[in-house]
Design an enzyme around this catalytic site. Structure first.
Site, PDB file in Angstrom:
ATOM      1  N   LYS A   8      -0.472  -7.673   1.009  1.00  0.00           N
ATOM      2  CA  LYS A   8      -0.126  -7.893  -0.393  1.00  0.00           C
ATOM      3  C   LYS A   8       1.209  -7.224  -0.674  1.00  0.00           C
ATOM      4  O   LYS A   8       1.393  -6.043  -0.383  1.00  0.00           O
ATOM      5  CB  LYS A   8      -1.237  -7.266  -1.228  1.00  0.00           C
ATOM      6  CG  LYS A   8      -0.969  -7.313  -2.658  1.00  0.00           C
ATOM      7  CD  LYS A   8      -2.048  -6.591  -3.399  1.00  0.00           C
ATOM      8  CE  LYS A   8      -1.646  -6.627  -4.832  1.00  0.00           C
ATOM      9  NZ  LYS A   8      -2.350  -5.677  -5.634  1.00  0.00           N
TER      10      LYS A   8
HETATM   11  P1  FBP Z   1      -0.861  -6.356 -11.078  1.00  0.00           P
HETATM   12  O1  FBP Z   1      -1.050  -7.847 -10.960  1.00  0.00           O
HETATM   13  O2  FBP Z   1      -1.425  -5.824 -12.349  1.00  0.00           O
HETATM   14  O3  FBP Z   1       0.582  -5.992 -10.831  1.00  0.00           O
HETATM   15  O4  FBP Z   1      -1.729  -5.702  -9.938  1.00  0.00           O
HETATM   16  C1  FBP Z   1      -1.302  -5.694  -8.618  1.00  0.00           C
HETATM   17  C2  FBP Z   1      -1.260  -4.275  -8.124  1.00  0.00           C
HETATM   18  O5  FBP Z   1      -1.016  -4.257  -6.732  1.00  0.00           O
HETATM   19  C3  FBP Z   1      -2.510  -3.467  -8.384  1.00  0.00           C
HETATM   20  O6  FBP Z   1      -3.470  -3.626  -7.378  1.00  0.00           O
HETATM   21  C4  FBP Z   1      -1.965  -2.095  -8.491  1.00  0.00           C
HETATM   22  O7  FBP Z   1      -2.705  -1.248  -9.299  1.00  0.00           O
HETATM   23  C5  FBP Z   1      -0.648  -2.323  -9.141  1.00  0.00           C
HETATM   24  O8  FBP Z   1      -0.202  -3.581  -8.741  1.00  0.00           O
HETATM   25  C6  FBP Z   1       0.333  -1.269  -8.753  1.00  0.00           C
HETATM   26  O9  FBP Z   1       1.504  -1.481  -9.443  1.00  0.00           O
HETATM   27  P2  FBP Z   1       2.697  -0.470  -9.303  1.00  0.00           P
HETATM   28  O10 FBP Z   1       2.864  -0.248  -7.846  1.00  0.00           O
HETATM   29  O11 FBP Z   1       3.861  -1.193  -9.898  1.00  0.00           O
HETATM   30  O12 FBP Z   1       2.313   0.757 -10.021  1.00  0.00           O
END
Ligand code: FBP
Length: 308
Positions: A206
């Protein structure tokens, strides 16, 4: 003989030849569930933002989402491929909703109160097995001062997960160390993170959609020689997929902070056009009303099915 797994999913499972049958069966479980079943694509709901960013920033805008049962229902009703979340959230619904949606246990977490770019291991392979999960997930922060310890934690967790038939998901989020904020999503850096995740043995990777910025001067020259127009997001997506074993690892792209529908859908189209394996959309789903979230997820699904 009638087969129950589509040709495309069988082809993808072939990318993991040599892996244990239990792992491949769990990858098949993810790839054959919900509306994306058989397409070779995944649309996943991740809800670990309460840990990563805090409850208010995550749920205050749509307070029903404070309740873990709500996010289970959202993932089930939208007919997604899976729900990914930390231990406590999954434990609050895994029994009641058993068998209704594949689960991914997010087994390490950071929090917004910390200053070090690192994550604590917050759950075990045993937890994932008890909850009936299909996969276990870990974040790595390539570039951070703690990156090597994180890689070692993932190595250990992934080895145990695979030995127990679980698929392994790696959130590859470069950050920390000398990486500036802009560089975290630069094309070369996102591709580097995806490649490291593949080398660590991730089955599903991811990443964030990359920008057109190229952070490393040496990489700039290499990209110039390739002669590809990286001003288009679809070409950048294609490159990140290429960096993960030339498309032989499932690479999905995260949704980011809540935005207008059009922006989310344009990005999903570029992911589709670039050969990405789908989307993992958290805030853009659970921060909308149930009705709006279901409509947006429906449109994202249609894009990834190629029917939009
Ligand atoms: P979102 O779709 O809300 O961006 O979620 C994806 C994600 O990977 C979450 O699993 C994780 O909490 C978040 O993004 C982390 O975002 P960041 O690294 O920007 O704090």
């Amino acid at each position: 003989m009638k087969r129950h797994i589509s040709d495309r999913v069988r082809q993808i499972l072939g990318y993991y030849d040599g892996e244990r049958p239990g792992v491949k069966a769990n990858l098949a479980r993810l790839l054959m569930h919900g509306r994306m079943a058989g397409s070779g694509k995944l649309v996943i709901l991740p809800v670990d933002q309460g840990f990563e960013h805090g409850p208010a920033r995550s749920f205050a805008v749509n307070p029903v989402a404070y309740d873990p049962r709500y996010v289970f229902e959202l993932a089930i009703e939208a007919e997604l491929s899976a729900l990914a979340a930390p231990l406590g959230l999954l434990a609050a619904g895994a029994d009641h909703f058993a068998g209704e949606i594949p689960l991914i246990l997010k087994a390490n977490n950071a929090n917004g109160l910390g200053t070090v770019k690192d994550e604590a291991v917050t759950a075990t392979v045993h937890d994932a097995l008890e909850l009936g999960c299909s996969a276990i997930g870990y974040t790595i922060y390539p570039g951070s001062d703690r990156q090597y310890e994180m890689f070692e934690e993932v190595r250990a967790g992934a080895a145990e997960a695979k030995a127990n038939g679980l698929a392994v998901v790696v959130w590859a989020y470069p950050r920390g160390g000398d990486l500036g904020k802009d560089h975290e999503t630069a094309l070369d850096i996102v591709a580097y993170g995806a490649h490291i995740a593949a080398l660590l043995g991730a089955h599903i990777i991811k990443v964030k959609p990359p920008t057109a910025l190229i952070a490393e001067p040496e990489a700039k020259a290499a990209y110039a020689a390739a002669g590809v127009d990286y001003s288009h997001l679809r070409n950048r997506i294609a490159h990140v997929v290429q960096a993960a074993f030339d498309g032989r690892r499932i690479v999905i792209f995260s949704g980011g902070a809540a935005r207008a529908d059009d922006a989310v859908l344009d990005e999903a189209r570029a992911i589709f056009d670039g050969g990405g394996f789908g989307s993992i959309v958290g805030r853009n789903a659970f921060q909308r009303s149930r009705k709006q979230a279901l409509a947006l997820l429906d449109s994202i699904i249609n894009i990834h099915l190629g029917t939009a």
